[in-house]
Design a protein around this motif. Structure first.
Motif, PDB file in Angstrom:
ATOM      1  N   THR A  41       0.851  -1.184   0.000  1.00 36.75           N
ATOM      2  CA  THR A  41       0.000   0.000   0.000  1.00 36.75           C
ATOM      3  C   THR A  41       0.890   1.238   0.000  1.00 36.75           C
ATOM      4  OG1 THR A  41      -0.123  -0.052   2.418  1.00 36.75           O
ATOM      5  CG2 THR A  41      -1.907  -1.142   1.202  1.00 36.75           C
ATOM      6  N   PRO A  42       0.376   2.384  -0.422  1.00 35.43           N
ATOM      7  CA  PRO A  42       1.211   3.590  -0.501  1.00 35.43           C
ATOM      8  C   PRO A  42       1.761   3.991   0.868  1.00 35.43           C
ATOM      9  CG  PRO A  42      -0.840   3.892  -1.705  1.00 35.43           C
ATOM     10  CD  PRO A  42      -0.992   2.626  -0.929  1.00 35.43           C
ATOM     11  N   GLU A  43       2.993   4.489   0.839  1.00 35.95           N
ATOM     12  CA  GLU A  43       3.636   5.005   2.035  1.00 35.95           C
ATOM     13  C   GLU A  43       4.152   6.418   1.751  1.00 35.95           C
ATOM     14  OE1 GLU A  43       3.840   3.709   4.989  1.00 35.95           O
ATOM     15  OE2 GLU A  43       2.981   1.738   4.531  1.00 35.95           O
ATOM     16  N   PRO A  44       4.110   7.320   2.736  1.00 36.83           N
ATOM     17  CA  PRO A  44       4.605   8.681   2.512  1.00 36.83           C
ATOM     18  C   PRO A  44       6.093   8.672   2.171  1.00 36.83           C
ATOM     19  CG  PRO A  44       3.342   8.550   4.559  1.00 36.83           C
ATOM     20  CD  PRO A  44       3.559   7.146   4.099  1.00 36.83           C
ATOM     21  N   ALA A  45       6.497   9.628   1.347  1.00 36.27           N
ATOM     22  CA  ALA A  45       7.899   9.755   0.969  1.00 36.27           C
ATOM     23  C   ALA A  45       8.672  10.451   2.092  1.00 36.27           C
ATOM     24  CB  ALA A  45       8.025  10.559  -0.320  1.00 36.27           C
ATOM     25  N   PRO A  46       9.768   9.899   2.556  1.00 34.59           N
ATOM     26  CA  PRO A  46      10.520  10.543   3.635  1.00 34.59           C
ATOM     27  C   PRO A  46      11.264  11.790   3.188  1.00 34.59           C
ATOM     28  CG  PRO A  46      11.668   8.588   2.867  1.00 34.59           C
ATOM     29  CD  PRO A  46      10.351   8.604   2.167  1.00 34.59           C
ATOM     30  N   ARG A  47      11.435  11.937   1.878  1.00 32.92           N
ATOM     31  CA  ARG A  47      12.141  13.118   1.369  1.00 32.92           C
ATOM     32  C   ARG A  47      11.667  13.405  -0.050  1.00 32.92           C
ATOM     33  NH1 ARG A  47      15.220   8.846   1.664  1.00 32.92           N
ATOM     34  NH2 ARG A  47      15.768   9.396   3.793  1.00 32.92           N
ATOM     35  N   PHE A  48      11.814  14.671  -0.433  1.00 32.73           N
ATOM     36  CA  PHE A  48      11.468  15.084  -1.794  1.00 32.73           C
ATOM     37  C   PHE A  48      12.334  16.288  -2.119  1.00 32.73           C
ATOM     38  CE2 PHE A  48       8.455  16.518  -5.183  1.00 32.73           C
ATOM     39  CZ  PHE A  48       8.490  15.348  -5.924  1.00 32.73           C
ATOM     40  N   THR A  49      11.918  17.084  -3.085  1.00 27.06           N
ATOM     41  CA  THR A  49      12.682  18.262  -3.465  1.00 27.06           C
ATOM     42  C   THR A  49      11.732  19.391  -3.805  1.00 27.06           C
ATOM     43  OG1 THR A  49      14.381  19.101  -4.991  1.00 27.06           O
ATOM     44  CG2 THR A  49      12.797  17.537  -5.882  1.00 27.06           C
ATOM     45  N   PHE A  50      12.167  20.610  -3.547  1.00 24.90           N
ATOM     46  CA  PHE A  50      11.364  21.792  -3.872  1.00 24.90           C
ATOM     47  C   PHE A  50      12.316  22.892  -4.313  1.00 24.90           C
ATOM     48  CE2 PHE A  50       9.281  25.829  -3.061  1.00 24.90           C
ATOM     49  CZ  PHE A  50       8.000  25.608  -3.557  1.00 24.90           C
ATOM     50  N   GLY A  51      12.206  23.291  -5.579  1.00 24.73           N
ATOM     51  CA  GLY A  51      13.047  24.368  -6.067  1.00 24.73           C
ATOM     52  C   GLY A  51      14.523  24.089  -5.914  1.00 24.73           C
ATOM     53  N   ALA A  52      14.932  22.825  -6.137  1.00 24.25           N
ATOM     54  CA  ALA A  52      16.320  22.371  -5.992  1.00 24.25           C
ATOM     55  C   ALA A  52      16.805  22.420  -4.550  1.00 24.25           C
ATOM     56  CB  ALA A  52      17.261  23.157  -6.905  1.00 24.25           C
ATOM     57  N   PHE A  53      15.892  22.427  -3.586  1.00 26.86           N
ATOM     58  CA  PHE A  53      16.213  22.226  -2.175  1.00 26.86           C
ATOM     59  C   PHE A  53      15.830  20.809  -1.786  1.00 26.86           C
ATOM     60  CE2 PHE A  53      15.837  26.850  -2.047  1.00 26.86           C
ATOM     61  CZ  PHE A  53      16.843  27.219  -1.160  1.00 26.86           C
ATOM     62  N   PRO A  54      16.672  20.093  -1.057  1.00 23.51           N
ATOM     63  CA  PRO A  54      16.222  18.821  -0.492  1.00 23.51           C
ATOM     64  C   PRO A  54      15.159  19.086   0.566  1.00 23.51           C
ATOM     65  CG  PRO A  54      18.398  19.399   0.339  1.00 23.51           C
ATOM     66  CD  PRO A  54      18.070  20.406  -0.718  1.00 23.51           C
ATOM     67  N   LEU A  55      14.086  18.328   0.511  1.00 27.13           N
ATOM     68  CA  LEU A  55      12.951  18.548   1.406  1.00 27.13           C
ATOM     69  C   LEU A  55      12.817  17.332   2.317  1.00 27.13           C
ATOM     70  CD1 LEU A  55      10.676  20.668   1.858  1.00 27.13           C
ATOM     71  CD2 LEU A  55       9.260  19.312   0.316  1.00 27.13           C
ATOM     72  N   ASP A  56      13.252  17.472   3.557  1.00 31.43           N
ATOM     73  CA  ASP A  56      13.184  16.386   4.532  1.00 31.43           C
ATOM     74  C   ASP A  56      11.788  16.339   5.124  1.00 31.43           C
ATOM     75  OD1 ASP A  56      13.576  14.438   6.403  1.00 31.43           O
ATOM     76  OD2 ASP A  56      14.975  15.591   7.647  1.00 31.43           O
ATOM     77  N   LEU A  57      11.102  15.229   4.915  1.00 24.14           N
ATOM     78  CA  LEU A  57       9.731  15.069   5.400  1.00 24.14           C
ATOM     79  C   LEU A  57       9.631  14.022   6.497  1.00 24.14           C
ATOM     80  CD1 LEU A  57       8.032  14.948   1.869  1.00 24.14           C
ATOM     81  CD2 LEU A  57       8.423  16.961   3.304  1.00 24.14           C
ATOM     82  N   SER A  58      10.758  13.476   6.905  1.00 23.32           N
ATOM     83  CA  SER A  58      10.752  12.335   7.816  1.00 23.32           C
ATOM     84  C   SER A  58      10.246  12.677   9.207  1.00 23.32           C
ATOM     85  CB  SER A  58      12.159  11.738   7.910  1.00 23.32           C
ATOM     86  OG  SER A  58      13.086  12.703   8.406  1.00 23.32           O
ATOM     87  N   ASP A  59      10.315  13.954   9.614  1.00 23.14           N
ATOM     88  CA  ASP A  59       9.910  14.320  10.965  1.00 23.14           C
ATOM     89  C   ASP A  59       8.518  14.943  11.018  1.00 23.14           C
ATOM     90  OD1 ASP A  59      10.602  16.642   9.645  1.00 23.14           O
ATOM     91  OD2 ASP A  59      11.549  17.584  11.396  1.00 23.14           O
ATOM     92  N   LEU A  60       7.799  14.945   9.898  1.00 24.63           N
ATOM     93  CA  LEU A  60       6.471  15.565   9.894  1.00 24.63           C
ATOM     94  C   LEU A  60       5.457  14.658  10.580  1.00 24.63           C
ATOM     95  CD1 LEU A  60       6.198  17.079   6.299  1.00 24.63           C
ATOM     96  CD2 LEU A  60       7.120  18.109   8.397  1.00 24.63           C
ATOM     97  N   PRO A  61       4.615  15.210  11.446  1.00 24.43           N
ATOM     98  CA  PRO A  61       3.615  14.375  12.125  1.00 24.43           C
ATOM     99  C   PRO A  61       2.548  13.834  11.178  1.00 24.43           C
ATOM    100  CG  PRO A  61       3.280  16.708  12.623  1.00 24.43           C
ATOM    101  CD  PRO A  61       4.584  16.616  11.893  1.00 24.43           C
ATOM    102  N   ASP A  62       2.296  14.545  10.086  1.00 25.14           N
ATOM    103  CA  ASP A  62       1.289  14.102   9.114  1.00 25.14           C
ATOM    104  C   ASP A  62       1.824  14.403   7.722  1.00 25.14           C
ATOM    105  OD1 ASP A  62      -0.966  13.294   7.783  1.00 25.14           O
ATOM    106  OD2 ASP A  62      -2.096  15.126   8.182  1.00 25.14           O
TER     107      ASP A  62
END
Length: 484
Positions: free
Chosen positions: A68-89
């Motif tokens: 089943t789908p799982e949230p991505a722990p990281r992505f990118t925005f405007g050539a910035f690494p976007l750490d999503l691992s600590d987001l509560p939702d």
């Protein structure tokens, strides 16, 4: 007479066809091309549409069986690494998958549902009447339908024939080059990153900005990796080539990358694009003609929002158009397609334009990036951007209904992914006392003892009402559905 004709057999048109078929309408899909294209386009899916596909039972056809789908722990925005691992939702989901496979899956699903797909049918004219639209085809007899949907891309013939304006902006000072390549195996790290001698590591599936341009590296589990460069200045002439891609990478990084021709079976991509467009149709509907996907909006591909936006357009439109055709629609229902999805397109246009500015070279942009990088250290900023990229920050006006969940996309409740495969409205009732009254034939009422509030879900999984008694339920039903 055909109920609905869809011009365009890309992912958006096919998704709409599937949604209509689930609601009992048998559309006809017209495609100009005689055979499916083998042109490589999007690398996968980003955003809320992944969870929507899961709720239609389609995610499992693309991903590893049983997952089943799982949230991505990281992505990118405007050539910035976007750490999503600590987001509560964390609302941002990704699925690495060539668009060709997505189209093939949707074509197979449409065939299972009885959708008539006619290739080699090019729309060249249309005439609207009070109760139908006549579609003229090149070299074929005209077709009459109750509705026509243009899902025929950014240069939509349907949009042009209908006379709907396509305002926006065009930039012509950038050139991007993308091609399938091969590199020495010892330069690829365990995480998929590419180590460039004299420069360092290029992380996979992220944009890397330098003072001279942008570069992106996309390894693929199913074939050759892709390299992309973006530069600003006078674009070259002639055919795009691997030598040109190498030279662009050298200018961006200041050193050579050992890029060789692809070794896999293909099809292989070598493409050059100049500038870009950000445009949104003035209207999504003109009489019995509607626009969908790129026919309604075009924007930069940065961040991969295109399929997320277009496929969710299809899910929003499908049940409304089907209700109109079958006589189940509340008054004005079809007009809410534009009022709900036009703002979603504006948000995508906004964040892709913002990202396009953040990746440009120059000292002023570098200063802006320094400030923006400080803001990204704050979890609240990253939470906001994750919702923006996912399209999960969209809420709809549900009329008189109120409550903290009303207007939002339904969370992943126990059992919901099985209940939503039929694309019917759902009333989740923990009280076993709610009465949909004359709307009962159009609603599936399901016991939900684990919930502390009842929820009315539209077929697109947005919550139209919540409560614990019948108060307001019939008003909400009347807003979206016609009583039997």
């Amino acid at each position: 007479m055909i109920e609905v004709v869809i011009a365009g057999a890309g992912p958006n048109g096919l998704m709409l066809a599937c949604e209509l078929a689930l609601a009992g309408v048998r559309p006809v899909v017209l495609e100009r091309l005689t055979e499916p294209t083998d042109t490589q386009r999007a690398n996968g899916l980003v955003g809320q549409v992944i969870r929507m596909l899961d709720r239609r039972g389609l995610y499992e056809r693309l991903a590893t069986p049983g997952t089943t789908p799982e949230p991505a722990p990281r992505f990118t925005f405007g050539a910035f690494p976007l750490d999503l691992s600590d987001l509560p939702d964390n609302p941002l989901y990704t699925l690495l998958m060539p668009q060709l496979r997505i189209e093939r899956m949707l074509t197979e699903r449409a065939a299972e549902l009885g959708v008539d797909i006619r290739r080699g049918h090019e729309v060249i004219g249309l005439t609207q009447g009070e109760k139908s639209v006549t579609v003229e085809l090149r070299g074929r007899e005209p077709i009459e339908a109750e509705f026509l949907v243009g899902a025929d891309g950014g240069r939509s013939a349907v949009r042009k024939l209908t006379g709907i304006d396509f305002p926006g902006v065009t930039s012509d000072d950038s050139v991007s080059r993308t091609g399938h390549v091969s590199v020495p195996a010892d330069l690829i790290g365990p995480d998929g990153s590419l180590t460039v001698p004299g420069f360092g590591a290029i992380p996979p599936f992220q944009h890397l900005r330098t003072e001279h341009g942008l570069i992106a590296w996309a390894p693929s589990p199913d074939g050759d990796p892709k390299m992309t460069t973006v530069e600003w200045g006078q674009p070259p002439e002639g055919e795009a080539s691997l030598d040109e891609l190498r030279a662009g990478a050298r200018r961006v990084l200041g050193t050579d990358i050992p890029l060789d021709p692809p070794t896999g079976p293909g099809p292989h991509l070598m493409r050059r694009l100049f500038g870009g467009n950000t445009r949104i149709a003035e209207r999504y509907r003109a009489g019995r003609v509607l626009l969908l996907g790129d026919a309604a909006h075009v924007h930069s591909a940065i961040g991969g929002p295109g399929l997320n936006l277009g496929l969710q357009d299809a899910v929003n439109l499908g049940w409304k158009l089907a209700a109109e055709v079958r006589g189940h629609a509340a008054e004005g229902l079809l007009d809410t397609y534009e009022s709900e999805r036009h703002p979603a397109a504006r948000r995508v246009a906004m964040h892709t334009q913002a990202q396009s500015l953040l990746i440009r070279p120059g000292g002023e942009v570098t200063a802006l990036r320094e400030l923006f990088g400080e803001l990204l250290d704050q979890p609240a900023t990253r939470q906001h951007i994750a919702g923006l990229l996912a399209g999960a920050d969209i809420t709809y006006d549900m009329g008189p209904a109120t409550g903290p969940l009303v207007g939002h996309w339904a969370p992943d409740l126990p059992g919901l992914r099985d209940l939503t495969r039929t694309a019917r409205p759902l009333l989740l009732d923990p009280t076993a006392t709610l009465d949909p009254g004359p709307w009962s034939p159009h609603i599936d009422t399901v016991p939900a003892p684990d919930l502390d509030t009842a929820l009315l879900l539209r077929p697109d999984c947005y919550i139209a009402w919540q409560g614990t008694t019948n108060d307001g339920l019939h008003e909400a039903l009347a807003t979206w559905f016609r009583a039997a």
